[in-house]
Design a protein around this motif. Structure first.
Motif, PDB file in Angstrom:
ATOM      1  N   ASP A 237       0.892  -1.074  -0.064  1.00  0.00           N
ATOM      2  CA  ASP A 237       0.011  -0.139  -0.244  1.00  0.00           C
ATOM      3  C   ASP A 237       0.822   1.185   0.118  1.00  0.00           C
ATOM      4  OD1 ASP A 237      -1.745   2.148   0.636  1.00  0.00           O
ATOM      5  OD2 ASP A 237      -2.952   1.048   2.178  1.00  0.00           O
ATOM      6  N   PRO A 238       0.740   2.103  -1.103  1.00  0.00           N
ATOM      7  CA  PRO A 238       1.576   3.412  -1.215  1.00  0.00           C
ATOM      8  C   PRO A 238       1.398   4.371   0.430  1.00  0.00           C
ATOM      9  CG  PRO A 238      -0.182   3.475  -2.611  1.00  0.00           C
ATOM     10  CD  PRO A 238      -0.027   2.045  -2.134  1.00  0.00           C
ATOM     11  N   ASN A 239       0.336   4.268   0.785  1.00  0.00           N
ATOM     12  CA  ASN A 239      -0.327   4.856   1.824  1.00  0.00           C
ATOM     13  C   ASN A 239       0.061   4.322   3.326  1.00  0.00           C
ATOM     14  OD1 ASN A 239      -1.340   7.201   0.407  1.00  0.00           O
ATOM     15  ND2 ASN A 239      -3.187   5.968  -0.175  1.00  0.00           N
ATOM     16  N   ARG A 240       0.761   3.351   3.167  1.00  0.00           N
ATOM     17  CA  ARG A 240       1.181   2.295   4.272  1.00  0.00           C
ATOM     18  C   ARG A 240       1.591   3.305   5.513  1.00  0.00           C
ATOM     19  NH1 ARG A 240       5.599  -0.941   3.101  1.00  0.00           N
ATOM     20  NH2 ARG A 240       6.935   0.488   4.294  1.00  0.00           N
ATOM     21  N   LYS A 241       2.466   4.251   5.235  1.00  0.00           N
ATOM     22  CA  LYS A 241       3.063   5.063   6.277  1.00  0.00           C
ATOM     23  C   LYS A 241       2.139   5.843   7.101  1.00  0.00           C
ATOM     24  CE  LYS A 241       7.911   4.592   4.728  1.00  0.00           C
ATOM     25  NZ  LYS A 241       9.209   5.574   4.424  1.00  0.00           N
ATOM     26  N   LYS A 242       1.094   6.245   6.379  1.00  0.00           N
ATOM     27  CA  LYS A 242       0.313   7.130   6.953  1.00  0.00           C
ATOM     28  C   LYS A 242      -0.844   6.307   7.638  1.00  0.00           C
ATOM     29  CE  LYS A 242       0.176  10.582   3.268  1.00  0.00           C
ATOM     30  NZ  LYS A 242      -0.627  11.416   2.290  1.00  0.00           N
ATOM     31  N   ARG A 243      -1.214   4.949   7.177  1.00  0.00           N
ATOM     32  CA  ARG A 243      -2.211   4.081   7.865  1.00  0.00           C
ATOM     33  C   ARG A 243      -1.614   3.660   9.146  1.00  0.00           C
ATOM     34  NH1 ARG A 243      -4.583  -0.242   3.941  1.00  0.00           N
ATOM     35  NH2 ARG A 243      -5.973  -0.161   5.662  1.00  0.00           N
ATOM     36  N   ILE A 244      -0.533   3.266   9.233  1.00  0.00           N
ATOM     37  CA  ILE A 244       0.019   2.575  10.452  1.00  0.00           C
ATOM     38  C   ILE A 244       0.172   3.670  11.618  1.00  0.00           C
ATOM     39  CG2 ILE A 244       1.962   1.471  11.622  1.00  0.00           C
ATOM     40  CD1 ILE A 244       2.299   0.074   8.848  1.00  0.00           C
ATOM     41  N   VAL A 245      -0.710   3.543  12.650  1.00  0.00           N
ATOM     42  CA  VAL A 245      -0.590   4.540  13.760  1.00  0.00           C
ATOM     43  C   VAL A 245      -0.083   3.932  14.994  1.00  0.00           C
ATOM     44  CG1 VAL A 245      -2.415   5.998  12.683  1.00  0.00           C
ATOM     45  CG2 VAL A 245      -2.930   3.970  14.287  1.00  0.00           C
ATOM     46  N   GLY A 246       0.307   2.624  15.121  1.00  0.00           N
ATOM     47  CA  GLY A 246       0.432   1.976  16.383  1.00  0.00           C
ATOM     48  C   GLY A 246       1.346   0.563  16.059  1.00  0.00           C
ATOM     49  N   ILE A 247       2.205   0.227  17.095  1.00  0.00           N
ATOM     50  CA  ILE A 247       2.927  -1.189  16.786  1.00  0.00           C
ATOM     51  C   ILE A 247       2.813  -1.434  18.432  1.00  0.00           C
ATOM     52  CG2 ILE A 247       4.911  -2.242  17.100  1.00  0.00           C
ATOM     53  CD1 ILE A 247       6.054  -0.236  14.774  1.00  0.00           C
ATOM     54  N   ILE A 248       2.451  -2.789  18.755  1.00  0.00           N
ATOM     55  CA  ILE A 248       2.541  -3.421  19.886  1.00  0.00           C
ATOM     56  C   ILE A 248       3.328  -4.723  19.724  1.00  0.00           C
ATOM     57  CG2 ILE A 248       1.273  -4.486  21.876  1.00  0.00           C
ATOM     58  CD1 ILE A 248      -1.185  -3.009  20.979  1.00  0.00           C
ATOM     59  N   ASP A 249       4.572  -4.568  20.205  1.00  0.00           N
ATOM     60  CA  ASP A 249       5.491  -5.836  19.887  1.00  0.00           C
ATOM     61  C   ASP A 249       6.485  -6.114  20.998  1.00  0.00           C
ATOM     62  OD1 ASP A 249       6.596  -7.634  18.023  1.00  0.00           O
ATOM     63  OD2 ASP A 249       7.544  -6.135  16.827  1.00  0.00           O
ATOM     64  N   HIS A 250       6.975  -7.367  20.646  1.00  0.00           N
ATOM     65  CA  HIS A 250       8.218  -7.734  21.756  1.00  0.00           C
ATOM     66  C   HIS A 250       9.358  -7.935  21.003  1.00  0.00           C
ATOM     67  CE1 HIS A 250       7.534 -12.252  21.459  1.00  0.00           C
ATOM     68  NE2 HIS A 250       6.766 -11.744  20.618  1.00  0.00           N
ATOM     69  N   HIS A 251       9.595  -7.590  19.796  1.00  0.00           N
ATOM     70  CA  HIS A 251      10.937  -7.964  18.975  1.00  0.00           C
ATOM     71  C   HIS A 251      11.533  -6.596  18.805  1.00  0.00           C
ATOM     72  CE1 HIS A 251       7.997 -11.052  17.573  1.00  0.00           C
ATOM     73  NE2 HIS A 251       8.987 -11.899  17.847  1.00  0.00           N
ATOM     74  N   ALA A 252      12.799  -6.676  18.412  1.00  0.00           N
ATOM     75  CA  ALA A 252      13.665  -5.415  17.977  1.00  0.00           C
ATOM     76  C   ALA A 252      12.840  -4.631  16.910  1.00  0.00           C
ATOM     77  CB  ALA A 252      15.048  -5.901  17.537  1.00  0.00           C
ATOM     78  N   ILE A 253      13.052  -3.395  17.110  1.00  0.00           N
ATOM     79  CA  ILE A 253      12.573  -2.379  15.825  1.00  0.00           C
ATOM     80  C   ILE A 253      13.604  -2.697  14.771  1.00  0.00           C
ATOM     81  CG2 ILE A 253      12.097  -0.090  15.052  1.00  0.00           C
ATOM     82  CD1 ILE A 253      10.276  -1.174  17.515  1.00  0.00           C
ATOM     83  N   ALA A 254      12.853  -2.925  13.620  1.00  0.00           N
ATOM     84  CA  ALA A 254      13.565  -3.148  12.354  1.00  0.00           C
ATOM     85  C   ALA A 254      14.006  -1.887  11.806  1.00  0.00           C
ATOM     86  CB  ALA A 254      12.491  -3.892  11.282  1.00  0.00           C
ATOM     87  N   ASP A 255      15.227  -2.148  10.953  1.00  0.00           N
ATOM     88  CA  ASP A 255      15.722  -0.894  10.374  1.00  0.00           C
ATOM     89  C   ASP A 255      15.068  -0.348   9.506  1.00  0.00           C
ATOM     90  OD1 ASP A 255      18.174  -1.329  12.215  1.00  0.00           O
ATOM     91  OD2 ASP A 255      19.317  -2.521  10.431  1.00  0.00           O
ATOM     92  N   ASN A 256      14.246  -0.950   8.753  1.00  0.00           N
ATOM     93  CA  ASN A 256      13.555  -0.627   7.667  1.00  0.00           C
ATOM     94  C   ASN A 256      12.099   0.052   8.229  1.00  0.00           C
ATOM     95  OD1 ASN A 256      12.042  -2.862   8.096  1.00  0.00           O
ATOM     96  ND2 ASN A 256      12.573  -3.803   6.179  1.00  0.00           N
ATOM     97  N   PHE A 257      11.846   0.169   9.203  1.00  0.00           N
ATOM     98  CA  PHE A 257      10.424   0.663   9.857  1.00  0.00           C
ATOM     99  C   PHE A 257      10.670   1.988   9.869  1.00  0.00           C
ATOM    100  CE2 PHE A 257       7.329   2.318  12.904  1.00  0.00           C
ATOM    101  CZ  PHE A 257       6.301   1.824  12.147  1.00  0.00           C
TER     102      PHE A 257
END
Length: 560
Positions: A237-257
């Motif tokens: 989705d070309p609008n992915r970065k606008k749509r993602i408003v949250g992260i709940i995780d227990h892994h390391a943050i990816a370099d490409n996020f």
């Protein structure tokens, strides 16, 4: 029997905490352990039926066990029988406390109090006093996620599905799954919790395509943040970065996020993402219904391999205890066993680490600690293809067990023996993998006359003090850990079996290096696409130190 880490005083405290609660046979089994043997002994002595209709008030049981009457007054009294039973519980052969039982012993009293308070606040929200911190979090931070679409990663596991369900309920959003097909463990957990399968992301209105109003939903990623792990429709989705408003995780943050604006992030170094969601319920004072407690409990059990994984933290142990209370789950170990059986075929594809620690239980007999893992499969060959890695992980497991929950070293808890039984459920036959000399000698006594052979292709047995041709025993039509494997080992120890003599001084040094390498390995291990990634080099070096000759030699020294 009560776990060996639980004293009779602790048992009394736990029974007192249960108050007027009615204990079912399953709950009594969870308190006393022993696969129901000691629960049935209590019920029989109390003249209650030995079936699932049996019930006893916790306070009546406490009074019956701990009342003041002395057995000397009447050697045939129930109290006399009870004291004999107490001695049996403390001294007889049986289960060593599982990681889940240890967590219950440590946190159950606190969990019962927390659950009572949590339920009271949930049932009377108008009476609760909300703290300033909670109010600020709710108004200024967590509201960002209200009404979001919560979705996990591809190569979907239970944590990503359960986390999406739990978070969606918490924030009045919608859960979605990232793949069409789900593995057997996920389906079992959904059925156990009484929850329908979440819809596929692409089929959700506002997921892949706009909804009736022409809008795409805001998205919160759960249990992942790497681009390659995102569901394909979102990733492209070309609008992915606008749509993602949250992260709940227990892994390391990816370099490409990256994102175009600040997002809500709750990333913690815990064993399961569902632990984070459960923790948020607690801190937000929002009610958690039974079905949500159950699905989150299942996810934590799965991701931490029933609290045995090196990634397990105190947060996981405490919340498993609390969720078992809120979800009315009497026996966490039994639930874990059923989940694992539903997952086994998938687990085989994950690797040796998961296979050795999935459906694994520890026992003790005549001072000897041993562990038994069971893999029930329709085809044993995929397991045997990685037999060398399984044998290595069994050796690591023996050392790994010698640590307290806080990570401190406790060699007295190390296993003397570790086994994996591969049960062919199609042909009702079993194979036993042998990781060392001690296991080989015990197996010969427990299963006399059974044939030995090489476990798998390209076998490596250097440092194990066995030959390749001794790494697997065909034990025939035996298929039950409880009814067949375990009694065979108990009989061998009861008949006086003793392992080879203690190691030489140089082997003690080798064992110390193995312990150090396991500790370092556990710090550097990480989950990669749900499989555990491990660096075995240091452990292999310690294991083979001082071993002369090629891998075919049958050394005389004792193994670890």
């Amino acid at each position: 029997m009560p776990p060996r880490t639980r004293t009779m005083e602790q048992l009394k405290s736990m029974l007192d905490a249960e108050g007027d609660k009615v204990l079912s046979r399953k709950r009594l089994t969870a308190l006393l352990g022993g696969d129901g043997l000691y629960a049935d002994s209590v019920l029989q002595a109390m003249k209650l039926p030995l079936d699932d209709t049996a019930e006893v008030l916790a306070k009546d049981l406490s009074n019956w066990i701990f009342e003041e009457t002395t057995p000397e007054a009447d050697p045939t009294s129930e109290r006399a029988n009870t004291q004999r039973m107490q001695k049996l519980l403390q001294l007889s052969d049986g289960d060593v406390a599982s990681s889940a039982q240890e967590a219950m012993a440590e946190f159950e009293e606190l969990a019962l109090k927390m659950a009572k308070d949590f339920k009271a606040r949930a049932e009377a929200p108008e009476k609760k006093e909300e703290s300033f911190t909670t109010a600020v979090e709710e108004l200024c931070v967590r509201r960002i996620l209200e009404g979001c679409l919560f979705v996990g990663h591809v190569k979907t596991d239970l944590d990503s599905v359960a986390g999406a369900i739990g978070a969606a309920h918490l924030w009045n959003g919608s859960p979605a799954r990232a793949e069409l097909e789900l593995n057997g463990e996920i389906m079992y957990a959904l059925e156990f919790a009484g929850i329908e399968m979440p819809p596929f992301f692409d089929e959700m209105p506002g997921g892949k395509d706009p909804d009736a109003a022409g809008n795409l939903m805001r998205v919160c990623l759960v249990d992942h943040n790497e681009e390659k792990q995102m569901v394909e429709a979102l990733r492209k989705d070309p609008n992915r970065k606008k749509r993602i408003v949250g992260i709940i995780d227990h892994h390391a943050i990816a370099d490409n996020f990256s994102s175009e604006k600040p997002v809500y992030m709750d990333v913690r170094p815990w064993g399961s993402m569902s632990t984070i969601v459960a923790h948020t319920y607690m801190t937000s004072d929002r009610p958690m219904p039974k079905h949500i407690a159950r699905i989150l409990l299942c996810a934590i059990i799965s991701d931490t391999l029933n609290l045995r994984s090196v990634t397990t933290t105190s947060a996981d142990r405490m919340l498993v205890t609390l969720l078992s209370v809120l979800g009315e789950v009497d026996d966490v170990d039994e639930l874990a066993s059923r989940m694992f059986k539903a997952k086994t075929q998938w687990i085989v594809n994950l690797g040796a680490y998961e296979m050795v620690r999935g459906d694994q239980k520890d026992f003790e007999s005549h001072g000897h600690k041993f562990g038994i893992a069971v893999l029930e499969v329709t085809d044993p060959q995929p397991v045997l293809n990685v037999a060398s890695d399984i044998l290595l992980e069994l050796r690591i497991l023996k050392v790994e067990k010698g640590r307290n929950p806080d990570g401190s070293e406790n060699p007295s808890k190390e296993l003397g023996f570790a086994f994996v039984f591969v049960v062919d459920v199609t042909n009702q036959q079993s194979l036993l993998l042998l990781c060392g000399k001690k296991e080989l000698e015990l197996a010969k006594v427990a299963f006399p006359g059974r044939p030995l052979r090489e476990a798998g292709p390209n076998m490596k047995v250097s440092g194990l003090y066995i030959q390749k041709s001794e790494s697997l025993m065909d034990i025939g039509s035996m298929v039950s850990r409880k009814a067949e494997f375990l009694p065979a080992f108990f009989k061998a120890f009861g008949d006086g079996f003793q392992p080879p003599k203690e190691e030489k001084e140089e082997d003690q040094s080798r064992k110390a290096k193995m312990r150090a390498s396991v500790l370092n390995m556990n710090f550097t291990s990480f989950a990669n696409n749900d499989a555990m990634t491990r660096d075995y080099n240091d452990f292999r070096a310690a294991l083979t130190e001082g071993v002369e000759g090629d891998e075919e030699e049958d050394e005389e020294d004792e193994d670890t």
